[in-house]
Each structure stands twice: as structure tokens, then as C-alpha cells.
Scaffold this motif. Structure first.
Motif, PDB file in Angstrom:
ATOM      1  N   LEU A 103     145.957   6.116 -56.335  1.00 43.92           N
ATOM      2  CA  LEU A 103     145.250   6.879 -57.375  1.00 43.92           C
ATOM      3  C   LEU A 103     145.595   8.367 -57.314  1.00 43.92           C
ATOM      4  O   LEU A 103     145.760   9.016 -58.354  1.00 43.92           O
ATOM      5  N   LEU A 104     145.722   8.909 -56.107  1.00 43.87           N
ATOM      6  CA  LEU A 104     146.058  10.326 -55.966  1.00 43.87           C
ATOM      7  C   LEU A 104     147.481  10.600 -56.457  1.00 43.87           C
ATOM      8  O   LEU A 104     147.718  11.574 -57.182  1.00 43.87           O
ATOM      9  N   LEU A 105     148.410   9.733 -56.104  1.00 38.03           N
ATOM     10  CA  LEU A 105     149.791   9.917 -56.567  1.00 38.03           C
ATOM     11  C   LEU A 105     149.891   9.741 -58.081  1.00 38.03           C
ATOM     12  O   LEU A 105     150.664  10.455 -58.742  1.00 38.03           O
ATOM     13  N   GLN A 106     149.108   8.834 -58.645  1.00 40.84           N
ATOM     14  CA  GLN A 106     149.059   8.696 -60.108  1.00 40.84           C
ATOM     15  C   GLN A 106     148.548   9.997 -60.738  1.00 40.84           C
ATOM     16  O   GLN A 106     149.087  10.463 -61.735  1.00 40.84           O
ATOM     17  N   LYS A 107     147.529  10.571 -60.134  1.00 37.43           N
ATOM     18  CA  LYS A 107     146.938  11.819 -60.633  1.00 37.43           C
ATOM     19  C   LYS A 107     147.975  12.941 -60.659  1.00 37.43           C
ATOM     20  O   LYS A 107     147.990  13.765 -61.566  1.00 37.43           O
ATOM     21  N   TYR A 108     148.856  12.970 -59.654  1.00 31.94           N
ATOM     22  CA  TYR A 108     149.899  13.994 -59.572  1.00 31.94           C
ATOM     23  C   TYR A 108     151.173  13.598 -60.312  1.00 31.94           C
ATOM     24  O   TYR A 108     152.167  14.316 -60.256  1.00 31.94           O
ATOM     25  N   GLY A 109     151.180  12.440 -60.974  1.00 32.42           N
ATOM     26  CA  GLY A 109     152.360  11.984 -61.692  1.00 32.42           C
ATOM     27  C   GLY A 109     153.512  11.631 -60.770  1.00 32.42           C
ATOM     28  O   GLY A 109     154.676  11.841 -61.104  1.00 32.42           O
ATOM     29  N   MET A 110     153.187  11.102 -59.589  1.00 33.36           N
ATOM     30  CA  MET A 110     154.208  10.793 -58.582  1.00 33.36           C
ATOM     31  C   MET A 110     154.200   9.307 -58.217  1.00 33.36           C
ATOM     32  O   MET A 110     154.351   8.938 -57.065  1.00 33.36           O
ATOM     33  N   SER A 111     154.051   8.444 -59.203  1.00 37.15           N
ATOM     34  CA  SER A 111     153.959   7.012 -58.912  1.00 37.15           C
ATOM     35  C   SER A 111     155.234   6.448 -58.301  1.00 37.15           C
ATOM     36  O   SER A 111     155.199   5.396 -57.661  1.00 37.15           O
ATOM     37  N   GLU A 112     156.350   7.163 -58.424  1.00 35.25           N
ATOM     38  CA  GLU A 112     157.595   6.689 -57.807  1.00 35.25           C
ATOM     39  C   GLU A 112     157.522   6.709 -56.280  1.00 35.25           C
ATOM     40  O   GLU A 112     158.358   6.114 -55.602  1.00 35.25           O
ATOM     41  N   CYS A 113     156.525   7.361 -55.724  1.00 33.23           N
ATOM     42  CA  CYS A 113     156.358   7.433 -54.266  1.00 33.23           C
ATOM     43  C   CYS A 113     155.571   6.252 -53.693  1.00 33.23           C
ATOM     44  O   CYS A 113     155.407   6.156 -52.480  1.00 33.23           O
ATOM     45  N   ILE A 114     155.107   5.364 -54.544  1.00 30.70           N
ATOM     46  CA  ILE A 114     154.298   4.237 -54.078  1.00 30.70           C
ATOM     47  C   ILE A 114     155.224   3.074 -53.717  1.00 30.70           C
ATOM     48  O   ILE A 114     155.973   2.595 -54.566  1.00 30.70           O
ATOM     49  N   PRO A 115     155.190   2.609 -52.464  1.00 31.60           N
ATOM     50  CA  PRO A 115     156.037   1.479 -52.071  1.00 31.60           C
ATOM     51  C   PRO A 115     155.746   0.233 -52.922  1.00 31.60           C
ATOM     52  O   PRO A 115     154.595  -0.033 -53.280  1.00 31.60           O
ATOM     53  N   VAL A 116     156.796  -0.513 -53.244  1.00 31.50           N
ATOM     54  CA  VAL A 116     156.691  -1.655 -54.150  1.00 31.50           C
ATOM     55  C   VAL A 116     155.663  -2.683 -53.679  1.00 31.50           C
ATOM     56  O   VAL A 116     154.853  -3.159 -54.474  1.00 31.50           O
ATOM     57  N   ASN A 117     155.648  -3.020 -52.392  1.00 33.86           N
ATOM     58  CA  ASN A 117     154.696  -4.034 -51.924  1.00 33.86           C
ATOM     59  C   ASN A 117     153.253  -3.545 -52.047  1.00 33.86           C
ATOM     60  O   ASN A 117     152.346  -4.320 -52.340  1.00 33.86           O
ATOM     61  N   ILE A 118     153.024  -2.272 -51.875  1.00 34.35           N
ATOM     62  CA  ILE A 118     151.672  -1.719 -52.011  1.00 34.35           C
ATOM     63  C   ILE A 118     151.288  -1.649 -53.487  1.00 34.35           C
ATOM     64  O   ILE A 118     150.162  -1.946 -53.857  1.00 34.35           O
ATOM     65  N   LEU A 119     152.251  -1.320 -54.322  1.00 34.13           N
ATOM     66  CA  LEU A 119     152.012  -1.286 -55.764  1.00 34.13           C
ATOM     67  C   LEU A 119     151.559  -2.667 -56.255  1.00 34.13           C
ATOM     68  O   LEU A 119     150.621  -2.770 -57.037  1.00 34.13           O
ATOM     69  N   LYS A 120     152.187  -3.723 -55.755  1.00 34.54           N
ATOM     70  CA  LYS A 120     151.796  -5.086 -56.131  1.00 34.54           C
ATOM     71  C   LYS A 120     150.355  -5.374 -55.689  1.00 34.54           C
ATOM     72  O   LYS A 120     149.567  -5.912 -56.459  1.00 34.54           O
ATOM     73  N   ASP A 121     150.002  -5.006 -54.463  1.00 29.36           N
ATOM     74  CA  ASP A 121     148.638  -5.223 -53.969  1.00 29.36           C
ATOM     75  C   ASP A 121     147.611  -4.485 -54.826  1.00 29.36           C
ATOM     76  O   ASP A 121     146.553  -5.020 -55.152  1.00 29.36           O
ATOM     77  N   ILE A 122     147.925  -3.250 -55.197  1.00 28.03           N
ATOM     78  CA  ILE A 122     147.009  -2.440 -56.012  1.00 28.03           C
ATOM     79  C   ILE A 122     146.865  -3.064 -57.399  1.00 28.03           C
ATOM     80  O   ILE A 122     145.763  -3.162 -57.931  1.00 28.03           O
ATOM     81  N   LYS A 123     147.980  -3.483 -57.978  1.00 31.33           N
ATOM     82  CA  LYS A 123     147.916  -4.099 -59.311  1.00 31.33           C
ATOM     83  C   LYS A 123     147.087  -5.380 -59.276  1.00 31.33           C
ATOM     84  O   LYS A 123     146.344  -5.659 -60.214  1.00 31.33           O
ATOM     85  N   ASP A 124     147.194  -6.158 -58.190  1.00 28.18           N
ATOM     86  CA  ASP A 124     146.362  -7.357 -58.039  1.00 28.18           C
ATOM     87  C   ASP A 124     144.886  -6.978 -57.983  1.00 28.18           C
ATOM     88  O   ASP A 124     144.042  -7.638 -58.589  1.00 28.18           O
ATOM     89  N   LEU A 125     144.549  -5.918 -57.267  1.00 31.15           N
ATOM     90  CA  LEU A 125     143.167  -5.450 -57.167  1.00 31.15           C
ATOM     91  C   LEU A 125     142.654  -5.024 -58.541  1.00 31.15           C
ATOM     92  O   LEU A 125     141.558  -5.404 -58.953  1.00 31.15           O
ATOM     93  N   ILE A 126     143.460  -4.263 -59.272  1.00 33.19           N
ATOM     94  CA  ILE A 126     143.047  -3.788 -60.594  1.00 33.19           C
ATOM     95  C   ILE A 126     142.904  -4.957 -61.565  1.00 33.19           C
ATOM     96  O   ILE A 126     141.959  -5.012 -62.349  1.00 33.19           O
ATOM     97  N   GLU A 127     143.819  -5.906 -61.478  1.00 28.43           N
ATOM     98  CA  GLU A 127     143.734  -7.087 -62.335  1.00 28.43           C
ATOM     99  C   GLU A 127     142.465  -7.875 -62.053  1.00 28.43           C
ATOM    100  O   GLU A 127     141.782  -8.321 -62.977  1.00 28.43           O
ATOM    101  N   SER A 128     142.110  -8.028 -60.786  1.00 27.90           N
ATOM    102  CA  SER A 128     140.879  -8.755 -60.454  1.00 27.90           C
ATOM    103  C   SER A 128     139.662  -7.984 -60.946  1.00 27.90           C
ATOM    104  O   SER A 128     138.687  -8.582 -61.411  1.00 27.90           O
ATOM    105  N   GLU A 129     139.723  -6.652 -60.898  1.00 23.60           N
ATOM    106  CA  GLU A 129     138.621  -5.847 -61.428  1.00 23.60           C
ATOM    107  C   GLU A 129     138.503  -6.038 -62.936  1.00 23.60           C
ATOM    108  O   GLU A 129     137.410  -6.234 -63.459  1.00 23.60           O
TER     109      GLU A 129
END
Length: 140
Positions: A103-129
Motif C-alpha cells: 500500500l505504501l509503495l502504491q501511494k508513492y507510485g512505486m509498484s514496480e518495487c513489489i516482488p511478484v510473489n508478494i504481489l500475487k498474495d496481496i491480490k488474493d487478499l484484496i480479491e477475498s475482501e
């Protein structure tokens, strides 16, 4: 699923309430948190008593993620405790710190810094929400 919703909302609120700054380093300075690069670290990052230790051979995008992840521990969890970041660690507090970093990296417009495997986990969390939100509104 309710836990995912409450975790997401809790962490998002914390990130949204952070003081506005131009970058993560400025934010760390505001909270008097030091960054220490360490060649002997056996994990990517570690937090202890307002000190963030980062393995000194990481590439720039991962350094940004680790700073945000460890800062998440300082803000969301007991800052006097010790936390270590590893791509294989998946405890509740590590998932919260990953979400905080995302969320902090998204706020700073730096989503390219998020590792792919973590991005998948976060997207799964958001999808479940989102699914939980949709389901709860079906009953209204």
C-alpha cells in the motif's frame, strides 16, 4: 475471510494516516528510524529498536520494498520486537508488513518495487475482501 477484510482495512487506514512525504526515506526520518546496510545479514531485511537492517547486496527495487516492509513492522507491530524479512516467511505479522509495503509503495507510485510473489498474495487478499464485501451486500 472476515479476518482478511479487517486486516486490509486496518493496514490501509494506517498507511492513509501517515504524514504526506515525497519518499520513504523522508518518512523514515520523520519517525527517527535508521537504515543500516549489512553484508553479514542472512535475510533481506530485519528490524530492531527503530533500526532497519538491509542486506547490502540487494537490488534497488527490493531495497525499496524491504524498507517499506520493515517500516510496516515499526508502525503496525511492537517496534521493540525483532522482525526479519525473508521471501519464505508467511506469518500473520509478515503478511501485514507485506500489505503495508504494498500500500505504501502504491501511494508513492512505486509498484514496480513489489516482488511478484508478494504481489500475487496481496491480490488474493484484496480479491477475498472484494468477494466478502459483495457477499455481505447481497444480504442487505
Amino acid at each position: 475471510m472476515e479476518k482478511a477484510l479487517s486486516t486490509y482495512c486496518k493496514i490501509k487506514r494506517i498507511v492513509d494516516e501517515l504524514p504526506p512525504t515525497d519518499c520513504i526515506d523522508t518518512l523514515l526520518d520523520l519517525y527517527d528510524i535508521s537504515i543500516i546496510y549489512d553484508s553479514k545479514l542472512n535475510v533481506s531485511g530485519k528490524t530492531f529498536n527503530k533500526n532497519i537492517f538491509i542486506k547490502d547486496d540487494l537490488e534497488y527495487p527490493l531495497i525499496c520494498f524491504v524498507k517499506c516492509h520493515e517500516f510496516g513492522h515499526c508502525i503496525c507491530h511492537n517496534e521493540s520486537m525483532q522482525y526479519s524479512f525473508s521471501m519464505r516467511n508467511n506469518t500473520k505479522k509478515e503478511r501485514e508488513a507485506n500489505l503495508f509495503a504494498y500500500l505504501l509503495l502504491q501511494k508513492y507510485g512505486m509498484s514496480e518495487c513489489i516482488p511478484v510473489n508478494i504481489l500475487k498474495d496481496i491480490k488474493d487478499l484484496i480479491e477475498s475482501e472484494n468477494q466478502l464485501f459483495k457477499t455481505s451486500h447481497d444480504y442487505i
